[in-house]
Enzyme design. Structure first.
Site, PDB file in Angstrom:
ATOM      1  N   THR A 165      11.005   4.382   0.707  1.00 11.86           N
ATOM      2  CA  THR A 165      11.246   2.938   0.564  1.00 11.86           C
ATOM      3  C   THR A 165       9.968   2.122   0.643  1.00 11.86           C
ATOM      4  O   THR A 165       9.814   1.112  -0.056  1.00 11.86           O
ATOM      5  CB  THR A 165      12.237   2.491   1.665  1.00 11.86           C
ATOM      6  N   SER A 206      12.694  10.599   0.288  1.00 15.68           N
ATOM      7  CA  SER A 206      12.385  11.641   1.272  1.00 15.68           C
ATOM      8  C   SER A 206      13.441  12.723   1.377  1.00 15.68           C
ATOM      9  O   SER A 206      13.172  13.807   1.887  1.00 15.68           O
ATOM     10  CB  SER A 206      12.108  11.027   2.641  1.00 15.68           C
ATOM     11  N   THR A 222      12.131   7.136   5.217  1.00 14.97           N
ATOM     12  CA  THR A 222      12.546   7.273   6.615  1.00 14.97           C
ATOM     13  C   THR A 222      13.706   8.250   6.802  1.00 14.97           C
ATOM     14  O   THR A 222      13.951   8.705   7.912  1.00 14.97           O
ATOM     15  CB  THR A 222      12.955   5.899   7.194  1.00 14.97           C
ATOM     16  N   ASP A 223      14.427   8.546   5.698  1.00 10.71           N
ATOM     17  CA  ASP A 223      15.625   9.380   5.849  1.00 10.71           C
ATOM     18  C   ASP A 223      15.330  10.727   6.512  1.00 10.71           C
ATOM     19  O   ASP A 223      16.135  11.232   7.286  1.00 10.71           O
ATOM     20  CB  ASP A 223      16.278   9.633   4.485  1.00 10.71           C
TER      21      ASP A 223
END
Ligand code: ASP
Length: 336
Positions: free
Chosen positions: A15, A60, A93-94
């Site tokens: 992101t 990710s 961030t996932d």
């Protein structure tokens, strides 16, 4: 900050690097590492030299073990040179809690590696990417974090890879360290440590030469209400190891114990918990399907590691041909 410090930044996408795709109308990874740093002019004048590496531009969830092996090898080379004080990785961030944990298991340098990302993409009002990157670079450059291993910095908080979890789908304060708390914060450009980084549990795992480890498959099975064990037996013969995310402190329905015992006789089976906080017990409950019963049937307790971390540790160990004793010892190191 006084004398010049040097930080290497590797961008992987996520992101933080997304802009609007004209075809779908949604955001997709597009920005380079240079683009990301251009959004942080505040770094100038801090005595930090930044070396930029455009490594991947992917969401990710699409990162894999090969990417981490390649990234780890590049970071090794960079840090072995001795003239870089720390590394920053920007990514989605996932999967941060998983990539940071794997990198930490493998990390053998004194210089810290700081992973960051963004919850709000650059097209939104108040994107958090530039602030997170700024804080991550300051943390990576700070001598106080020498020897701290792999860290995750978002929302001006510093988390140890060992404890960090993504705990919200959209909040800029999504990252937490359940049961431990962050090890520090960054305010007014100063890194303020509030806790000692967790000590290393064992020697860094040796790098894997690709394609070693490719064929190692570790399953993850979550136990839930009314589970009749039918889907658990689907793992039999299909994995080299299995992690069970059990109820509470390590409990499963009594009807699953026969299947689990059979599986544990063939492959390592790790007993972890669906709960995001606290250890799996080893000696409290004694009914069929309790932790005492399951450990007696050959399951290995995950200690304080969550199921995703347990899966990663087991995979890393199996890829290095660890036997059952070595696996049990490695998990015992995470008992507390
Ligand atoms: N789906 C995005 C990713 O992980 C989410 C993020 O970066 O926050 O790539």
């Amino acid at each position: 900050m006084g004398a010049t410090r040097t930080v290497a930044v590797y961008s992987l996408g996520g992101t933080i690097a997304m802009t609007t795709d004209p075809v779908t109308g949604g955001v997709v990874p597009a920005l380079s590492a240079h683009d990301l740093l251009a959004a942080v002019p505040q770094l100038e004048g801090h005595g930090v030299e930044v070396r930029v590496h455009d490594f991947r531009r992917v969401p990710s969830a699409s990162l894999g073990f090969d990417d981490l092996t390649e990234l780890g090898a590049e970071i090794d080379k960079t840090l072995a040179g001795g003239d870089v004080d720390g590394v920053v990785i920007t990514q989605g961030t996932d999967s941060i809690e998983e990539t940071a944990f794997v990198l930490d298991l493998r990390h053998g340098h004194e210089q810290p590696v700081v992973v960051t990302g963004a919850m709000r993409n650059p097209t939104m009002a108040g994107p958090d990417g530039p602030a997170n990157l700024y804080a991550a670079v300051l943390a990576a450059a700070d001598p106080q974090l020498h020897g701290a291993g792999v860290l995750v910095v978002l929302n001006e908080e510093i988390h140890a890879a060992r404890h960090v979890r993504k705990s919200h789908t959209t909040s800029p304060a999504a990252f937490t360290s359940p049961g431990a708390g962050p090890i520090g914060r960054i305010a007014e450009d100063v890194v303020r440590l509030t806790a000692t980084p967790p000590s290393r549990r064992f020697a860094p795992l040796k790098p894997l030469e690709p394609p070693r480890g490719h064929d190692v498959r570790v399953g993850l099975y979550t136990v839930s209400l009314g589970d009749d064990g039918e889907l658990l037996s689907a793992w039999d013969g299909r994995c080299d190891g299995l992690v069970v995310a059990a109820f509470g402190a390590g409990h499963v329905p009594g009807r699953l114990v026969g299947n689990l015992e059979r599986l544990a006789a063939r492959v390592p089976v790790i007993l972890s918990s669906r709960i995001d906080n606290g250890p799996v017990l080893t000696g409290t409950y004694g009914y069929p399907g309790s932790e005492i019963d399951l450990i007696g049937r050959g399951l290995i307790p995950a200690g304080t590691l969550g199921p995703y971390q347990a899966r990663l540790l087991l995979r890393e160990l199996l890829a290095r041909d660890a036997d059952r004793t070595a696996i049990a010892e490695a998990f015992a190191a995470f008992a507390h």
